[in-house]
Design an enzyme around this catalytic site. Structure first.
Site, PDB file in Angstrom:
ATOM      1  CG  ASN A   1      22.354  -1.098  11.903  1.00  0.00           C
ATOM      2  OD1 ASN A   1      22.560  -0.007  11.322  1.00  0.00           O
ATOM      3  ND2 ASN A   1      23.012  -2.469  11.795  1.00  0.00           N
TER       4      ASN A   1
ATOM      5  CG  ASP B   1      17.794 -11.013  13.079  1.00  0.00           C
ATOM      6  OD1 ASP B   1      18.399 -10.267  13.580  1.00  0.00           O
ATOM      7  OD2 ASP B   1      18.282 -12.327  12.793  1.00  0.00           O
TER       8      ASP B   1
ATOM      9  CG  PHE C   1      25.257  -1.486   7.022  1.00  0.00           C
ATOM     10  CD1 PHE C   1      24.415  -1.124   6.234  1.00  0.00           C
ATOM     11  CD2 PHE C   1      24.963  -2.334   7.948  1.00  0.00           C
ATOM     12  CE1 PHE C   1      22.825  -1.771   6.210  1.00  0.00           C
ATOM     13  CE2 PHE C   1      23.718  -3.098   8.074  1.00  0.00           C
ATOM     14  CZ  PHE C   1      22.586  -2.787   7.090  1.00  0.00           C
TER      15      PHE C   1
ATOM     16  CE1 TYR D   1      30.529 -10.359   7.636  1.00  0.00           C
ATOM     17  CE2 TYR D   1      28.350  -9.642   8.370  1.00  0.00           C
ATOM     18  CZ  TYR D   1      29.433 -10.218   8.472  1.00  0.00           C
ATOM     19  OH  TYR D   1      29.581 -10.885   9.800  1.00  0.00           O
TER      20      TYR D   1
ATOM     21  NE  ARG E   1      17.527  -3.880   6.099  1.00  0.00           N
ATOM     22  CZ  ARG E   1      19.009  -4.252   6.376  1.00  0.00           C
ATOM     23  NH1 ARG E   1      19.748  -3.614   5.427  1.00  0.00           N
ATOM     24  NH2 ARG E   1      19.169  -5.001   6.978  1.00  0.00           N
TER      25      ARG E   1
HETATM   26  P1  ITT Z   1      19.487  -4.472  15.404  1.00  0.00           P
HETATM   27  O1  ITT Z   1      19.609  -5.750  15.764  1.00  0.00           O
HETATM   28  O2  ITT Z   1      19.684  -3.348  16.520  1.00  0.00           O
HETATM   29  O3  ITT Z   1      18.357  -4.262  14.377  1.00  0.00           O
HETATM   30  P2  ITT Z   1      22.060  -5.281  14.053  1.00  0.00           P
HETATM   31  O4  ITT Z   1      23.092  -4.797  13.384  1.00  0.00           O
HETATM   32  O5  ITT Z   1      22.238  -6.100  15.393  1.00  0.00           O
HETATM   33  O6  ITT Z   1      20.883  -4.026  14.667  1.00  0.00           O
HETATM   34  P3  ITT Z   1      21.329  -7.786  13.053  1.00  0.00           P
HETATM   35  O7  ITT Z   1      21.206  -8.422  14.229  1.00  0.00           O
HETATM   36  O8  ITT Z   1      19.978  -8.105  11.968  1.00  0.00           O
HETATM   37  O9  ITT Z   1      21.017  -6.323  13.278  1.00  0.00           O
HETATM   38  O10 ITT Z   1      22.466  -8.127  12.123  1.00  0.00           O
HETATM   39  C1  ITT Z   1      22.657  -8.053  10.996  1.00  0.00           C
HETATM   40  C2  ITT Z   1      24.186  -7.847  10.591  1.00  0.00           C
HETATM   41  O11 ITT Z   1      24.209  -8.381   9.359  1.00  0.00           O
HETATM   42  C3  ITT Z   1      24.377  -6.477  10.575  1.00  0.00           C
HETATM   43  O12 ITT Z   1      25.147  -6.016  11.951  1.00  0.00           O
HETATM   44  C4  ITT Z   1      25.569  -6.455   9.612  1.00  0.00           C
HETATM   45  O13 ITT Z   1      26.850  -6.744   9.878  1.00  0.00           O
HETATM   46  C5  ITT Z   1      24.934  -7.513   8.322  1.00  0.00           C
HETATM   47  N1  ITT Z   1      23.984  -6.949   7.296  1.00  0.00           N
HETATM   48  C6  ITT Z   1      22.553  -6.791   7.651  1.00  0.00           C
HETATM   49  N2  ITT Z   1      22.127  -6.327   6.570  1.00  0.00           N
HETATM   50  C7  ITT Z   1      23.108  -5.998   5.689  1.00  0.00           C
HETATM   51  C8  ITT Z   1      23.393  -5.266   4.483  1.00  0.00           C
HETATM   52  O14 ITT Z   1      22.096  -4.619   3.819  1.00  0.00           O
HETATM   53  N3  ITT Z   1      24.645  -5.048   4.087  1.00  0.00           N
HETATM   54  C9  ITT Z   1      25.853  -5.508   4.626  1.00  0.00           C
HETATM   55  N4  ITT Z   1      25.497  -6.140   5.819  1.00  0.00           N
HETATM   56  C10 ITT Z   1      24.208  -6.339   6.311  1.00  0.00           C
END
Ligand code: ITT
Length: 193
Positions: A9, A68, A147, A149, A176
């Site tokens: 991501n 995660d 990005f 939500y 984060r």
């Molecule tokens: P990786 O597993 O490759 O790191 P991913 O996007 O699949 O990427 P996650 O499994 O941690 O990562 O999923 C987290 C999801 O939660 C992400 O795709 C977003 O939709 C949401 N998310 C995570 N952090 C966020 C943030 O700071 N602001 C808004 N939404 C967030």
């Protein structure tokens, strides 16, 4: 110093780089030509963070960090939670947001939090660092930045969504950044940085 994040991501990678600043070089899976999907079949944020960190550590031999994260909505019993990235469609932020808003459209309780769990893995084992930010969900999307939500989440003590804030502002108070600060303190205490 290099910080290798086991993520596909690029939004996450960019945020982490902004939070850590120019003393650190943030790299990710694509920098090591690791483009395959990692199967995140853990039952908790910790388990999934570990799966990512271990994958990256095993492939590169370098200390690796799995991130995660997700949105936990009180009125939905904690959903989307670990399924945040694929709640309605795989990494389709628009559909995922629509699904959450639809599920809580008649719900007065708008409480939610974002969570990040980092797993740092090196030769000595694993360490975990968690950050959370609490707030409320809107009824519609506001803002273009960020990005996931971000356009439907207003952190406590603010009147804008994360997507309406400047990136620096989100990064100052986000789940984060809290987790990353704990991680940096750990690296400091180990004498790594
Ligand atoms: P990786 O597993 O490759 O790191 P991913 O996007 O699949 O990427 P996650 O499994 O941690 O990562 O999923 C987290 C999801 O939660 C992400 O795709 C977003 O939709 C949401 N998310 C995570 N952090 C966020 C943030 O700071 N602001 C808004 N939404 C967030």
């Amino acid at each position: 110093m290099e910080i290798l994040i086991a993520t596909h991501n690029l939004h996450k990678k960019e945020e982490i780089q902004q939070i850590l600043g120019t003393d650190y070089i943030v790299t990710s899976l694509s920098d090591y030509d690791l483009n395959e999907e990692i199967i995140e079949d853990g039952k908790t944020f910790e388990e999934n963070a570990f799966i990512k960190a271990k994958y990256c550590f095993d492939k590169t031999g370098k200390p690796s960090v799995g991130d995660d994260s997700g949105l936990v909505v009180e009125a939905l019993g904690g959903k989307p939670g670990i399924f945040s990235a694929r709640y309605a469609g795989n990494h389709n932020f628009k559909k995922n947001i629509e699904k959450v808003l639809d599920e809580i459209k008649d719900e007065p309780n708008r409480r939610a939090y974002f969570i990040t769990v980092l797993c740092y893995k090196d030769n000595d084992g694993e360490h975990y660092f968690e950050g959370r930010v609490y707030g409320n969900l809107t009824n519609e999307v506001f803002g273009e930045d960020g990005f996931g939500y971000d356009p439907i989440f207003i952190p406590d003590d603010y009147n804008q969504t994360f997507a309406e804030m400047l990136p620096e502002e989100k990064n100052r108070i986000s789940h984060r950044s809290e987790a990353l600060k704990k991680f940096l303190e750990f690296l400091n205490s180990k004498g790594v940085v």
